[in-house]
Design an enzyme around this catalytic site. Structure first.
Site, PDB file in Angstrom:
ATOM      1  N   HIS A  72     -19.921  21.041 -27.453  1.00  0.00           N
ATOM      2  CA  HIS A  72     -18.663  21.812 -27.479  1.00  0.00           C
ATOM      3  C   HIS A  72     -18.911  23.279 -27.786  1.00  0.00           C
ATOM      4  O   HIS A  72     -19.729  23.627 -28.641  1.00  0.00           O
ATOM      5  CB  HIS A  72     -17.657  21.204 -28.467  1.00  0.00           C
ATOM      6  CG  HIS A  72     -18.043  21.275 -29.919  1.00  0.00           C
ATOM      7  ND1 HIS A  72     -17.680  22.327 -30.726  1.00  0.00           N
ATOM      8  CD2 HIS A  72     -18.728  20.420 -30.706  1.00  0.00           C
ATOM      9  CE1 HIS A  72     -18.121  22.115 -31.954  1.00  0.00           C
ATOM     10  NE2 HIS A  72     -18.769  20.966 -31.973  1.00  0.00           N
ATOM     11  N   ASP A 189     -22.851  25.127 -35.112  1.00  0.00           N
ATOM     12  CA  ASP A 189     -22.062  23.965 -34.704  1.00  0.00           C
ATOM     13  C   ASP A 189     -20.951  24.473 -33.786  1.00  0.00           C
ATOM     14  O   ASP A 189     -19.995  25.068 -34.246  1.00  0.00           O
ATOM     15  CB  ASP A 189     -21.493  23.277 -35.940  1.00  0.00           C
ATOM     16  CG  ASP A 189     -20.470  22.198 -35.633  1.00  0.00           C
ATOM     17  OD1 ASP A 189     -20.382  21.757 -34.473  1.00  0.00           O
ATOM     18  OD2 ASP A 189     -19.749  21.796 -36.570  1.00  0.00           O
ATOM     19  N   GLU A 223     -13.254  20.445 -29.606  1.00  0.00           N
ATOM     20  CA  GLU A 223     -13.826  19.385 -30.445  1.00  0.00           C
ATOM     21  C   GLU A 223     -13.461  19.570 -31.908  1.00  0.00           C
ATOM     22  O   GLU A 223     -13.231  18.596 -32.631  1.00  0.00           O
ATOM     23  CB  GLU A 223     -15.348  19.365 -30.273  1.00  0.00           C
ATOM     24  CG  GLU A 223     -16.038  18.150 -30.898  1.00  0.00           C
ATOM     25  CD  GLU A 223     -16.372  18.327 -32.369  1.00  0.00           C
ATOM     26  OE1 GLU A 223     -16.715  17.319 -33.018  1.00  0.00           O
ATOM     27  OE2 GLU A 223     -16.299  19.474 -32.879  1.00  0.00           O
ATOM     28  N   GLU A 224     -13.401  20.815 -32.364  1.00  0.00           N
ATOM     29  CA  GLU A 224     -13.166  21.062 -33.788  1.00  0.00           C
ATOM     30  C   GLU A 224     -11.777  20.620 -34.249  1.00  0.00           C
ATOM     31  O   GLU A 224     -11.543  20.484 -35.447  1.00  0.00           O
ATOM     32  CB  GLU A 224     -13.379  22.545 -34.117  1.00  0.00           C
ATOM     33  CG  GLU A 224     -14.820  23.019 -33.995  1.00  0.00           C
ATOM     34  CD  GLU A 224     -15.755  22.399 -35.033  1.00  0.00           C
ATOM     35  OE1 GLU A 224     -15.291  21.597 -35.866  1.00  0.00           O
ATOM     36  OE2 GLU A 224     -16.951  22.726 -34.998  1.00  0.00           O
ATOM     37  N   ASP A 244     -24.848  17.491 -30.980  1.00  0.00           N
ATOM     38  CA  ASP A 244     -24.109  18.224 -32.010  1.00  0.00           C
ATOM     39  C   ASP A 244     -24.998  18.338 -33.241  1.00  0.00           C
ATOM     40  O   ASP A 244     -26.189  18.050 -33.179  1.00  0.00           O
ATOM     41  CB  ASP A 244     -22.788  17.505 -32.312  1.00  0.00           C
ATOM     42  CG  ASP A 244     -21.674  18.455 -32.722  1.00  0.00           C
ATOM     43  OD1 ASP A 244     -21.964  19.460 -33.403  1.00  0.00           O
ATOM     44  OD2 ASP A 244     -20.510  18.194 -32.379  1.00  0.00           O
ATOM     45  N   HIS A 324     -20.512  23.790 -41.323  1.00  0.00           N
ATOM     46  CA  HIS A 324     -19.176  24.392 -41.432  1.00  0.00           C
ATOM     47  C   HIS A 324     -19.131  25.489 -42.492  1.00  0.00           C
ATOM     48  O   HIS A 324     -18.062  25.858 -42.973  1.00  0.00           O
ATOM     49  CB  HIS A 324     -18.095  23.331 -41.694  1.00  0.00           C
ATOM     50  CG  HIS A 324     -17.707  22.585 -40.467  1.00  0.00           C
ATOM     51  ND1 HIS A 324     -16.534  21.869 -40.367  1.00  0.00           N
ATOM     52  CD2 HIS A 324     -18.323  22.435 -39.271  1.00  0.00           C
ATOM     53  CE1 HIS A 324     -16.449  21.310 -39.171  1.00  0.00           C
ATOM     54  NE2 HIS A 324     -17.535  21.642 -38.495  1.00  0.00           N
TER      55      HIS A 324
END
Length: 372
Positions: A72, A189, A223-224, A244, A324
């Site tokens: 993503h 990410d 995706e998030e 990922d 994150h």
């Protein structure tokens, strides 16, 4: 065939391009354009969904059962929740991440009046004013605000700039490519996953490698927020491998080195046959690897299954520290991951029955049962 030669310089250049292109969920168009230009340069046919998810096909020796690889391009970010009386902006998160990692970040607000630079600060940002209270202020999104670098004395001044509720806020990645091989940045990410997919694809095209079956390279844009691969697959795809991040933290078996193959995440186990195939491919091709299980994690695989896709899914990852947050990976893991992607694309089909969505029991799989 010979061991694939992954072009690390190409991989890192694509990653740098992606990191320097803001793409929080909901604001991914320019990153989509970037990917489309690169796919076109590689000579690959591709198509886009209405909102911009991409699928590109690398033709195989046979058409079915087709495979897919997905990463993503969207990242975490924020949105303007309110324009405050002091002219600063209250924010809400895009994706799930702590305001602890937003504090001190430089950011860009994309508004009808243009883009504006600013800094995300805690409400009590000055130790000279608040003394020890700067250390006791709670950590949540109601305790921070975005200070725009423009002359604004109050709410009306900010509104006059064209900034308003709902505007997208992109967080600066601040990437560093270290001589030690470490890459430190926000938004690795999953832009590192996207760059790795591109590097594997570039290798296969450059070395004239043909996949066993048609293989689709998928790039998703939401995706998030949990949507991911919910609307980009075609019916011919029987198996999808997600690329990922794998979280390197206490209690996890992931590593910043080698490939981490996920056996399960919060949505449950990944496909028994596909995950073990990937583990065996890593062994056969002498690719460093480890297995892990993630309790608080979901990926494009989950969104595809929840949307009703009857496919086998798996997750292969590069280890990432401080996911994150302000993330760190090692370039060697990306190369190992790209090698595994190529090995998978070239591997034989073990479950021929998967070429059809439905069928009888003939050819259906078995799993070992303890004779005792």
């Amino acid at each position: 065939m010979a061991r694939p030669e992954i072009d690390l310089d190409y991989l890192k250049a694509r990653l740098a391009d992606l990191l320097n292109t803001p793409s929080p969920t909901g604001y991914t168009d320019e990153a989509v354009w970037l990917l489309c230009r690169e796919l076109g340069r590689l000579g690959l046919d591709y198509e886009l969904t209405r909102r911009g998810a991409i699928r590109a096909r690398l033709p195989g020796s046979a058409a079915k059962p087709a495979r897919a690889l997905v990463a993503h391009v969207d990242t975490l970010g924020a949105q303007v929740k309110a324009v405050k009386s002091n002219g600063r902006l209250e924010l809400v998160a895009i994706g799930h991440w702590s305001s602890r990692f937003a504090e001190g970040a430089r950011a860009t607000v994309f508004s009808e009046g243009g883009s504006w630079r600013g800094t995300i600060l805690p409400l009590k940002a000055s130790g000279h004013t608040f003394n020890d209270e700067v250390d006791t202020q709670p950590v949540n999104w109601q305790q921070i605000e975005l200070r725009i670098d423009a002359v604004t004395h109050g709410r009306e001044d900010t509104l006059a700039l064209g900034v308003d509720i709902g505007d997208i806020v992109a967080i600066d990645p601040q990437p560093e490519f270290m001589d030690t091989g470490f890459i430190v940045s926000r938004h690795l990410d999953d832009k590192a996953g996207v760059a790795t997919l591109l590097a594997a694809l570039e290798c296969m095209i450059r070395e004239e490698r043909t996949p066993t079956v048609d293989t689709w390279w998928l790039f998703t844009i939401a995706e998030e927020v949990g949507l991911g691969a919910s609307s980009v697959l075609i019916p011919d795809v029987a198996a999808m491998v997600t690329v990922d991040n794998g979280t390197t933290a206490p209690g996890q078996n992931s590593s910043e080195f080698g490939v981490t193959i996920a056996m399960a995440d919060q949505t449950g186990p990944f496909d028994w046959h596909l995950t073990r195939k990937l583990v065996q491919l890593a062994r056969d091709h002498e690719i460093p690897h480890q297995k892990d299980v993630f309790r608080y994690y979901r990926s494009d695989s989950a969104s595809a299954l929840e949307a009703g896709a009857d496919i086998r899914t798996a997750l292969i990852t590069f280890g990432i520290d401080a996911s994150h947050g302000y993330e760190r990976i090692h370039e060697s893991a990306l190369v190992d991951l790209a090698r595994l992607i190529v090995a998978y694309a070239e591997s034989e089909v073990e479950i021929g029955r998967d070429a059809k969505p439905l069928g009888g029991v003939k050819g259906f799989t078995h799993q070992p049962v303890d004779d005792h």
